[in-house]
Motif scaffolding. Structure first.
Motif, short mmCIF file in Angstrom:
data_model
loop_
_atom_site.label_atom_id
_atom_site.label_comp_id
_atom_site.label_asym_id
_atom_site.label_seq_id
_atom_site.Cartn_x
_atom_site.Cartn_y
_atom_site.Cartn_z
N SER A 86 33.39 54.41 41.85
CA SER A 86 32.42 53.75 40.98
C SER A 86 33.08 53.26 39.70
CB SER A 86 31.28 54.72 40.66
OG SER A 86 30.35 54.12 39.79
N ASP A 87 33.94 54.10 39.11
CA ASP A 87 34.62 53.72 37.88
C ASP A 87 35.62 52.59 38.14
OD1 ASP A 87 33.22 55.55 36.43
OD2 ASP A 87 34.79 57.08 36.45
N ALA A 88 36.29 52.64 39.28
CA ALA A 88 37.25 51.59 39.62
C ALA A 88 36.53 50.25 39.80
CB ALA A 88 38.01 51.96 40.90
N ARG A 89 35.37 50.29 40.41
CA ARG A 89 34.59 49.05 40.59
C ARG A 89 34.12 48.51 39.25
NH1 ARG A 89 30.05 49.91 44.95
NH2 ARG A 89 29.88 47.67 44.69
N ARG A 90 33.68 49.41 38.39
CA ARG A 90 33.21 48.99 37.06
C ARG A 90 34.36 48.35 36.27
NH1 ARG A 90 32.03 53.58 35.23
NH2 ARG A 90 30.03 53.72 36.27
N ALA A 91 35.53 48.96 36.33
CA ALA A 91 36.69 48.41 35.62
C ALA A 91 37.08 47.04 36.19
CB ALA A 91 37.87 49.38 35.72
N ALA A 92 37.00 46.90 37.50
CA ALA A 92 37.31 45.60 38.12
C ALA A 92 36.33 44.53 37.65
CB ALA A 92 37.28 45.71 39.64
N GLY A 93 35.06 44.89 37.58
CA GLY A 93 34.06 43.94 37.10
C GLY A 93 34.30 43.53 35.66
N GLU A 94 34.72 44.50 34.84
CA GLU A 94 35.01 44.18 33.43
C GLU A 94 36.22 43.26 33.31
OE1 GLU A 94 35.42 48.04 31.75
OE2 GLU A 94 33.24 48.41 31.65
N ARG A 95 37.25 43.50 34.13
CA ARG A 95 38.43 42.64 34.10
C ARG A 95 38.09 41.22 34.53
NH1 ARG A 95 40.88 47.35 36.27
NH2 ARG A 95 40.76 46.48 38.38
N ILE A 96 37.26 41.10 35.57
CA ILE A 96 36.83 39.78 36.04
C ILE A 96 36.07 39.05 34.95
CG2 ILE A 96 35.26 38.59 37.64
CD1 ILE A 96 36.00 40.71 39.74
N ALA A 97 35.11 39.75 34.33
CA ALA A 97 34.29 39.11 33.29
C ALA A 97 35.14 38.67 32.11
CB ALA A 97 33.20 40.09 32.83
N ALA A 98 36.09 39.49 31.69
CA ALA A 98 36.93 39.14 30.55
C ALA A 98 37.80 37.92 30.86
CB ALA A 98 37.82 40.33 30.17
N ALA A 99 38.41 37.91 32.04
CA ALA A 99 39.30 36.78 32.39
C ALA A 99 38.51 35.49 32.53
CB ALA A 99 40.05 37.10 33.69
N LEU A 100 37.36 35.54 33.19
CA LEU A 100 36.58 34.32 33.40
C LEU A 100 35.98 33.81 32.09
CD1 LEU A 100 34.79 35.01 36.81
CD2 LEU A 100 36.86 33.66 36.36
N ARG A 101 35.65 34.72 31.19
CA ARG A 101 35.12 34.28 29.89
C ARG A 101 36.17 33.48 29.13
NH1 ARG A 101 34.50 38.89 27.93
NH2 ARG A 101 36.28 38.90 26.51
N LEU A 102 37.42 33.95 29.16
CA LEU A 102 38.48 33.24 28.45
C LEU A 102 38.90 31.96 29.17
CD1 LEU A 102 40.82 36.15 27.27
CD2 LEU A 102 39.26 34.76 25.90
N ALA A 103 38.71 31.91 30.48
CA ALA A 103 39.11 30.72 31.25
C ALA A 103 38.19 29.54 30.97
CB ALA A 103 39.12 31.03 32.74
#
Length: 203
Positions: free
Chosen positions: A118-135
């Protein structure tokens, strides 16, 4: 007349039952099926990249996607290709498609470990959101449609149709350029995030 037992054959019924259960489990696991070398010679599999081992046994195979296609033609930088792969890896983790045989749909996580899936999935979602926001919004919309669409289930989308639907671009050459720009924006976003993490860890 006594019946002779052939040497080397298991006589314990539990041993036989365990072996049969293991064989049945292997037959149900797609990851254990392997790939027939003759299948790779078919025209439909011309975009499959295979790594061969001793005696030409197929160790690993992967169907090339649009990012491979653009990179192979010299239209996508190595950094942009690696950025797309980072996004794909996090999307696969977020949607629980990393391990074969695991369910793909969302479920209630009953793991008691705080560092569980669950924590790994949450961290993956946060990384995706951060990268796409900056893109940027337009790059994020296109990359999300490509990476988190049918491809997250192992089915390749028609990338040109996705570009046309998301951006409205219908010219073939321009479609590649739009996707290339989105990948380069993503590479820049990851570079910025990496610099930010490096500064934070240096404090």
């Amino acid at each position: 007349m006594t019946r002779r037992i052939r040497p080397g054959r298991p006589t314990d019924p539990m041993v036989i039952a365990r072996r049969r259960a293991a064989d049945r489990a292997r037959l149900r696991d797609p990851a254990a099926w392997g790939i027939e070398a003759s299948q790779l010679a078919l025209p439909v599999n011309s975009d499959v990249e295979a790594a061969l081992g001793p005696a030409k046994k197929i160790l690993r195979a992967r169907r090339q996607d649009v990012f491979d296609l653009l990179h192979g033609r010299g239209r996508l930088s190595r950094a942009a290709l690696e950025a797309a792969r980072r996004l794909q890896a996090d999307a696969a983790l977020l949607h629980r498609t990393v391990s074969g045989g695991r369910e793909l749909g969302p479920r209630v996580d009953i793991s008691r470990r705080p560092e569980g899936m669950s924590d790994a999935r949450r961290a993956a979602g946060e990384r995706i959101a951060a990268a796409l926001r900056l893109a940027g919004a337009s790059s994020a919309a296109l990359l999300s449609a490509l990476v988190e669409g049918e491809s997250v289930l192992g089915r390749a989308d028609d990338w040109r149709a996705v570009v046309r639907r998301i951006t409205g671009e219908s010219l073939a050459d321009a479609q590649g350029a739009v996707l290339r720009a989105a990948c380069e924006n993503l590479a820049g976003a990851y570079a910025a995030l990496d610099r930010e993490r490096a500064r934070a860890s240096a404090r």
